[in-house]
Design an enzyme around this catalytic site. Structure first.
Site, short mmCIF file in Angstrom:
data_model
loop_
_atom_site.label_atom_id
_atom_site.label_comp_id
_atom_site.label_asym_id
_atom_site.label_seq_id
_atom_site.Cartn_x
_atom_site.Cartn_y
_atom_site.Cartn_z
N ARG A 1 37.06 37.84 31.07
CA ARG A 1 37.24 39.30 31.66
C ARG A 1 38.05 40.25 30.88
NH1 ARG A 1 38.14 41.67 36.95
NH2 ARG A 1 40.14 42.44 37.12
N HIS B 1 40.09 47.54 40.85
CA HIS B 1 41.56 47.93 40.79
C HIS B 1 41.64 49.25 41.38
CE1 HIS B 1 43.52 44.95 37.38
NE2 HIS B 1 42.82 44.46 38.50
N TYR C 1 43.03 49.20 28.46
CA TYR C 1 41.94 49.20 27.72
C TYR C 1 41.40 50.36 26.90
CZ TYR C 1 41.55 44.61 29.68
OH TYR C 1 42.30 43.21 30.48
#
Length: 377
Positions: free
Chosen positions: A316, A339, A348
């Site tokens: 993930r 989220h 990220y």
């Protein structure tokens, strides 16, 4: 006698005990009766200062009954946890943390006995005993939430869980695979789990979300996977599907067209029958379990020659990193991850050398366009 002294006398007084220490007595704002303060003082002036402080707290509405917190901690904690609205798995974990790590230290005392110094000592002893930091953080968060309720119930004046940084921990950097390494693991694992690896990496679904997928959640024409539920396992081994933690967890994720053949082949050969059949099942056609999958995962990881530190959940992490590198915005990453907060997605949004080069090249093109317009003018 001044009015101020008359007022102080009517409110309370300080008197010397046979031991030589001084006791403060003040009028309880609720009952109107005189009551002694919680402790005694070495001098008369110290007692008078304490009396003035108590009077000031009462006048500001900040006084709390010292006897209010004299309730058994364990009884209060168990009742508080029982009345909380929690998912089954969350309740099970919370009860376990309470039983193993909180009640042995605080259970026999009262709620008022939980002081900041004791909390700090308790936390330090857990870490020194080798309890994992994530578990210690969970225990601290649980204790803090309990003591917040004690404040709301006016059993104590303020929450003693005041240790800076104790409610979180630094997650070590997890390994990220290349696309080639992802396929190396997928090629090395038993065929029934090949698609599990590929979807984990290229749709960033969690293990529980993958284990809960049904045939009707796969749209071969639209190339999408619909996430509606997640599998959870209780300590007694029971499996059940639960709703995502937030509305953002219910989502539709596109998968690359390059995976269509793998998806189609898997549905034909390995998925349970019927529209409601599970996409991923074990060798005996039962529901997929983490414990049963682990040996196959370790074998594939080893055969592929990737780091032995790689966890399945790191796929993930890999997928989120690849999506960010492919140009996904923060909002797009949030959607794919399920989220509702941007905090995790921003992790990220780091710069890579390839992306930085692409940005610089686009800026260069803008410069060239600008120079060309200047010459033509």
């Amino acid at each position: 006698m001044t009015n101020q002294k008359k007022q102080r006398r009517s409110f309370g007084s300080a008197r010397q005990l046979p031991s030589g220490r001084w006791q403060v007595r003040y009028r309880d704002p609720e009952s109107g009766q005189l009551r002694p303060a919680e402790k005694t003082y070495p001098t008369k002036s110290d007692a008078q200062v304490a009396l003035a402080q108590i009077e000031a707290d009462i006048s500001r509405g900040q006084w709390s009954d010292p006897d209010a917190g004299a309730v058994n901690f364990e009884e209060y904690a168990i009742a508080w946890l029982r009345d909380r609205k929690l998912a089954d798995r969350t309740r099970e974990r919370s009860e376990s943390v309470m039983r193993l790590h909180i009640l042995p230290t605080f259970g026999a005392g009262t709620v008022a006995d939980v002081a900041t110094a004791r909390v700090r000592s308790w936390r330090g002893k857990l870490l020194a005993a080798g309890v994992g930091e994530p578990t210690v953080v969970k225990a601290y968060q649980l204790l803090r939430a309990l003591m917040n309720m004690a404040v709301d119930d006016e059993l104590i004046r303020r929450n003693p869980c005041r240790i800076k940084g104790a409610d979180r921990y630094d997650v070590p950097e997890r390994p990220v695979l290349t696309v080639t390494e992802v396929f190396a693991v997928a090629d090395s694992i038993v065929p029934r789990y090949r698609l599990l690896v590929l979807l984990a990496a290229f749709t960033t679904l969690r293990f529980g979300e993958l284990a809960a997928l049904r045939r009707r959640d796969i749209n071969l024409e639209a190339l999408t996977v619909s996430v509606r539920r997640s599998q959870a396992e209780l300590q007694d081994g029971r499996l059940f599907d639960k709703a995502p933690k937030s509305a953002a967890g219910v989502r539709v994720i596109s998968f690359p067209a390059e995976l269509l053949d793998d998806v189609t082949r898997h549905l034909e050969q390995f998925a349970a029958p019927g529209r409601d059949g599970h996409v991923f099942v074990g060798p005996q056609r039962g529901q997929l379990r983490r414990s049963n999958f682990r040996d196959d995962w370790v074998s594939a990881r080893t055969a592929a020659g990737v780091t032995s530190e790689l966890h399945f959940h790191d796929l993930r992490h890999t997928g989120n990193t690849l999506a960010s590198t492919a140009g996904a915005s923060t909002r797009e990453l949030m959607t794919r991850m399920g989220h509702s907060s941007s905090r995790a997605a921003l992790i990220y949004q780091h710069m890579t050398s390839d992306r930085d080069r692409a940005i610089a090249d686009r800026l260069g093109a803008m410069i060239r366009e600008g120079e060309g317009e200047a010459v033509s003018d």
